[in-house]
Write an enzyme that holds these catalytic residues in place. Structure first.
Site, mmCIF file in Angstrom:
data_model
loop_
_atom_site.group_PDB
_atom_site.id
_atom_site.type_symbol
_atom_site.label_atom_id
_atom_site.label_comp_id
_atom_site.label_asym_id
_atom_site.label_seq_id
_atom_site.Cartn_x
_atom_site.Cartn_y
_atom_site.Cartn_z
ATOM 1 N N ALA A 22 9.050 -4.514 2.296
ATOM 2 C CA ALA A 22 8.603 -4.109 3.631
ATOM 3 C C ALA A 22 9.602 -4.526 4.708
ATOM 4 C CB ALA A 22 7.238 -4.716 3.926
ATOM 5 N N GLU A 29 18.419 -2.381 -3.993
ATOM 6 C CA GLU A 29 17.156 -2.929 -4.509
ATOM 7 C C GLU A 29 17.272 -3.057 -6.028
ATOM 8 O OE1 GLU A 29 14.206 -4.197 -3.503
ATOM 9 O OE2 GLU A 29 13.616 -4.236 -5.626
ATOM 10 N N SER A 64 9.584 -0.328 -0.461
ATOM 11 C CA SER A 64 8.506 -0.427 0.528
ATOM 12 C C SER A 64 7.170 -0.758 -0.112
ATOM 13 C CB SER A 64 8.408 0.909 1.275
ATOM 14 O OG SER A 64 7.364 0.928 2.187
ATOM 15 N N ALA A 70 3.861 -3.134 -1.498
ATOM 16 C CA ALA A 70 2.878 -4.052 -0.928
ATOM 17 C C ALA A 70 2.462 -5.044 -1.996
ATOM 18 C CB ALA A 70 1.670 -3.264 -0.429
ATOM 19 N N CYS A 75 0.918 -7.702 -1.569
ATOM 20 C CA CYS A 75 -0.443 -8.136 -1.262
ATOM 21 C C CYS A 75 -1.472 -7.269 -1.965
ATOM 22 C CB CYS A 75 -0.713 -8.044 0.243
ATOM 23 S SG CYS A 75 0.738 -8.206 1.272
ATOM 24 N N TRP A 111 -24.357 -15.255 22.535
ATOM 25 C CA TRP A 111 -23.529 -16.458 22.407
ATOM 26 C C TRP A 111 -22.753 -16.288 21.110
ATOM 27 C CZ3 TRP A 111 -22.721 -19.862 26.204
ATOM 28 C CH2 TRP A 111 -23.709 -20.094 27.157
#
Lengths: 461, 461
Positions: free
Chosen positions: B12, B35, B41, B43, B45, B438
């Protein structure tokens, strides 16, 4: 010696102040609340959901039961008791009960939490099927008439938050709804047109008829029953029941009797400790104006979170503590037609009016990572000042609750005087099930940065 | 004259830098990416979700297709091409392709986006059923082995984000999962114990076995097949497959060859424009350290949002623009067992270590207004400095996504140097379907304010 504190109004703000004083001073304070209705600690924001029967009983709209305040917190509450006069020099209020008894209370400190009142022509309310939605009792009357009588077609007059939510909730019940608004777009006080359009499109897709850009000038009927609302230009809209939600004004009657300073907005003036021009009288909630953090000027922004906090601040100061309410960013939110809608700061057009040079980024993006299905779309707008890069406002609409939260994130950056560079740099977290790695907030920042490409980067850190 | 820019690493960060240079300079720049894998690109994650089959194909984990970069953005990409040396004085890199061909590229600017690498003992990976989850190819190998072979019992070693998410995803497939972590609590780098406990309880309720407080010291097996992981103290855990997620370290090999300054954290040092100690070399992403906004010191914080932004910043500066990456708040997030988990800033214990005097408020509250059903519970912790009132950190866990967003709100206040008084005063918006009037954030502020009752109120506004 016991400190005697009188509170006028048992809404959220008033009960917040009352509770705070008792919490800090306990037996060293007597706190007496005067409320003209029969309700305590009520949530007016919830009334549309009572209409739609999501909320079954009115009691559900109370934050706390009266017993919570009286038994647990030791606050005295006088319901159905209207305070009719303030004798500021004598530090005395005069009140009248429902049965007509009159009384006097001498205070060390007085808290005015008198709220706001709806601006509805009195003659409209003479019809039995015309209602102004600004109290629990009125909500109850509407539900009894509209829902229990199975009224077929309802006209809602006024396309602000409450009107929109009322229209949505009544449509959910399967009734025909027409929503009439004087401006060209709904919620025009908080949304720019291209944002309001998303709400309007969704309203229409849910079968709500919109009549925009036409002011309601009168209501006509016969035999005590309203038949139609007449619009400027002469058109009229027929319906079986009419809910009027035309905006509200601060209730300053008692403040004026007390000789308190009324601010430029027409609401009660206070300093940032919530003290009025009389050192023994505090005022809080929908009746007061406050500081606009962005413009530095005064603003009347009657929303529940500010009211609650002002109550806490006033109560703290009355009890000898130290607290301030710095002001508001004009944050607000509503939900309707399956959408979360939120806004903070200035609208684009408004920003020009206050002397800023607004630039804006508006985008439509997915709310989650593409490999989590992308989530619902969000339309997000962020506004900044071209001269300084300072963030001025944000608006968002989505079926996803992150619209609400993303606006809160931008608001937090505005609160800290953040710039477009901060909007880009700020360390927002990322989890693919919650947002894309380039969060729409950061994408908005990239779009805004195009206006600042030749400027030195200027963040808070 | 065309500016020649070489980028090492097509993750990324690297692709973000490459895209930014081409966007600003178009035909005035040649951008060549090298690369060593076959992916662009990607991911990382998302790899746990590939294991759990929520993500069906690896290609779904790419933010953009290679064609987006090559055809639309005009970037040259060399896949399966490893950069083996940097000759910094000559501004030249040497690379080797999969087929063994060697080549040289002379650059005007070099961007190192070499990422991080897993810390797994080499001998563990000799077994065919032991995997280190830190690449798309490895994720593919795990899924082929575990899912396609219907492995019965899986041991996940390492209870950080990736390990937790891997355990969750494999449990979702109906396999037995045991999660082994060397510390007493999961995710100990970002959560304080009382927050981690919520995650642990939920993990167990979903049938995941937790072995906490015991370090894995070796893996034993026979015939090339691992049978058990041996823990310190001598216990062992048997399983049919082993996923090792023991943390990562920055990949600084090329940076060291180039003679670049390595920072105190062991990652590549850069200035805030992302330039290394060599004026023609930039470094970004998981290989670099950055500034810790809260402590002012250096920190290695390898997360995707920072990596992407650093790529944008480096690309902007290489193209002659002006951009900075000010640093991180240590924001992070994950999701597992139906929970959203997020954290920002310093943990309570960590705050002491950096010389602060932390005070904390931890509470369990409902996420929405009571008359909207209250929503799922959230556990929220906010940490502040007792000396200054400055906000230092926040952590939240809930089945509701607002845990993620509430932490982002606190992070935005920390970014602007907010205090506990700002946490209370900041104009958060309210809609009963999204939060209680609240908000738990404001309740946390009220709890924290007890530590500051005798101080003058001190907000940013």
């Amino acid at each position: 010696m016991v400190l005697r504190v009188a509170v006028v109004g048992a809404g959220a703000a008033g009960m917040s102040a009352a509770s705070r004083v008792k919490r800090l001073l306990r037996d060293k304070a007597e706190v007496v609340v005067f409320e003209k209705s029969g309700w305590v600690s009520f949530a007016l924001c919830g009334t549309p959901y009572y209409l739609g029967c999501r909320v079954k009983r009115l009691e559900e709209l109370l934050y706390y039961s009266p017993e919570e305040f009286t038994k647990k917190r030791g606050i005295k509450i006088n319901l159905y008791t209207e305070v009719v006069d303030v004798e500021a020099d004598a530090r005395r209020i005069r009140y009248r009960t429902r049965s007509g008894e009159e009384g006097v209370y001498e205070y060390d400190y007085l808290v005015l939490a008198t709220g706001a009142k709806p601006r509805v022509p009195r003659e409209w309310l003479m019809y039995k099927n015309v209602f102004a939605l600004h109290s629990l009792d009125e909500a109850d009357a509407i539900r009894k008439y509209v829902v229990d009588n199975s009224v077929k077609r309802v006209a809602v007059i006024g396309g602000g938050y409450t009107g929109i939510e009322a229209a949505d909730n009544i449509a959910e019940l399967g009734r025909e709804v027409v929503l009439i608004h004087s401006r060209d777009h709904l919620a025009n006080k908080v949304l720019d047109p291209e944002m309001a359009e998303v709400v309007e499109e969704k309203a229409r897709s849910r079968g709500v008829e919109l009549v925009l850009g036409k002011r309601a000038v009168s209501i006509e009927g016969d035999g005590g029953v309203a038949r139609r609302v007449v619009l400027e230009g002469g058109d009229s809209v027929e319906a079986d029941a009419f809910i009027v939600s035309p905006g509200i004004v601060p209730d300053t009657a008692l403040a004026e009797k007390a000789g308190l300073r009324i601010g430029e907005t027409g609401a009660i003036w206070t300093d940032e400790r919530m003290r009025t021009s009389n050192e023994y009288i505090y005022a809080i909630g929908d009746a007061v104006e406050t500081r606009d953090i962005i413009t530095g000027g005064r603003v009347w922004w009657p929303f529940a979170p500010a009211a609650n906090k002002q109550g806490y601040v006033a109560g703290t100061n009355i009890a000898g503590g130290d607290a301030v309410f710095p002001g508001v960013l004009r944050s607000s939110a509503f939900g309707a037609f399956g959408l979360y809608v939120a806004a903070t700061g200035l609208r684009e057009e408004e920003a020009s009016r206050y002397g800023f040079k607004p630039v804006a980024a508006t985008l439509t993006a997915r709310t989650k990572a593409h490999y989590f299905g992308g989530g619902p779309e969000i339309r997000l707008k962020v506004i900044a000042d071209e001269e300084t890069g300072r963030l001025l406002g944000a608006q968002a609409v989505s079926e996803d609750a992150s619209a609400f939260w993303r606006v809160n994130v931008v608001a937090a950056l505005i609160w800290g005087h953040g710039t477009v560079w901060d909007l880009f740099s700020y360390d927002i977290s990322y989890w693919p099930g919650a947002n894309p790695v380039w969060d729409p907030i950061v994408v908005a920042a990239r779009l805004l940065l195009r206006h600042f490409a030749k400027r030195p980067w200027k963040t808070l850190n």
